[in-house]
Enzyme design. Sequence first.
Site, short mmCIF file in Angstrom:
data_model
loop_
_atom_site.label_atom_id
_atom_site.label_comp_id
_atom_site.label_asym_id
_atom_site.label_seq_id
_atom_site.Cartn_x
_atom_site.Cartn_y
_atom_site.Cartn_z
N GLN A 1 -13.16 -9.89 2.30
CA GLN A 1 -12.38 -8.86 1.61
C GLN A 1 -12.12 -7.68 2.52
OE1 GLN A 1 -11.40 -9.85 -1.29
NE2 GLN A 1 -10.11 -8.09 -1.67
N HIS B 60 -9.03 -7.42 5.07
CA HIS B 60 -7.68 -7.20 4.55
C HIS B 60 -7.08 -5.93 5.12
CE1 HIS B 60 -6.36 -10.03 1.45
NE2 HIS B 60 -7.59 -10.12 1.03
N GLU C 127 -11.09 -5.48 -8.90
CA GLU C 127 -10.00 -6.45 -8.76
C GLU C 127 -10.55 -7.88 -8.76
OE1 GLU C 127 -6.41 -7.47 -5.59
OE2 GLU C 127 -8.16 -6.34 -4.93
N HIS C 128 -11.50 -8.14 -7.88
CA HIS C 128 -12.17 -9.44 -7.81
C HIS C 128 -13.64 -9.24 -8.15
CE1 HIS C 128 -8.96 -9.52 -4.64
NE2 HIS C 128 -8.65 -10.63 -5.27
N ASP D 22 -7.57 -16.50 -3.36
CA ASP D 22 -6.54 -15.91 -2.50
C ASP D 22 -5.49 -16.94 -2.09
OD1 ASP D 22 -7.52 -13.35 -2.49
OD2 ASP D 22 -8.52 -13.50 -0.55
N HIS E 209 19.20 5.09 -44.67
CA HIS E 209 18.40 3.87 -44.58
C HIS E 209 18.20 3.28 -45.98
CE1 HIS E 209 17.49 5.22 -40.53
NE2 HIS E 209 16.72 4.17 -40.31
#
Length: 355
Positions: A184, A187, A251-252, A285, A345
């Site tokens: 990770q 990245h 996120e993960h 991924d 209405h």
Amino acid sequence: MRTALDAVPAADRAILESAAVRIRAFARAQREALLDTEIAIPGGRAGHRFIPLARAGCYVPGGRYPLPSSLLMTAITARVAGVASVVVATPRPTPVTLAAAAIAGADVVLAAGGAHAVAALSYGVEALPPVDIIVGPGNRWVTAAKQLVSGRTAIDMLAGPSELTVLADDSADPALIAADLLAQSEHDTDAVPVLVTPSRGLIERVNEELPRQLATLPTAAVARAALANGAAVLAASLDDAITLTNAIAPEHLEVMVADADAVVPRLTAYGALFIGSHAAEVLGDYGAGPNHVLPTGGTARWAAGLSVLNFLRARTWMRIDDPAAAAGLAREIAAFARLEGLEAHARAADRRAVT
């Protein structure tokens, strides 16, 4: 795109096509789970049906690394949802990225990145008309641009730097945890790797393993910088570790505990969940099936990852086939309208209150 697909090595093409098969199968399963429906109402029927957006723009990062995986994740999902026109925007598209675009069924590749690519997708440029939605990850400039255009064009999410939280106990393998944290971390220097555990010994073993693996990692400079953003958090108990993990809403989220079946139902906030030491986040991924475009920055408390849902809208409808049977409903609606002081209405409803 077709020329690039024909030119890439056969082994590379096979990798792309194999991932595409799995991504497409998962997206199709999602789409098949979304059913049009209808119910009876007085004098008729009402329901909803799922209708795809007409045009989608898929942003694919290409600055530090080309990411054909993100192209497959976004463009294939749009196609499975039924989007008629799929435009990919990516800076400096490589032959592999163009081949992925062909496999995914993209119509156009716009060789541009950054905020100006987002603007082109949202407002249109030359022969390229505006899209209805822009999806896909990007750097801070792409994210800021998506936020700016979100009032005129739908977006999937405002995704920040990539995150991984590993929830582990003494049963976990420190070498695997270190490998996943480094995966990770490479990245981006802004990535956020986190270990949450009630075991001080596990933290010590992971901290011993990290420099060993960094020593031979070609991307060590980026990974080492990202590790400085992360943390190893010692929880008082596994219960506290679960509470903290839900608060982080990463996120993960990898779960490496002895009794994962007992822990997983208690985890409620994450972009994507990876259960057990063999379910590595990197498998997600690169196309195990579920999408890798995911919410970050704690937004997983309320946001979800990219899916066919992003490209579909539930459109509701109703019809009255028996006006006499609907007369009571019309009278009730007229009375409700008068509660709000909306006489026009009420009168429109009264005209339907036939017997």
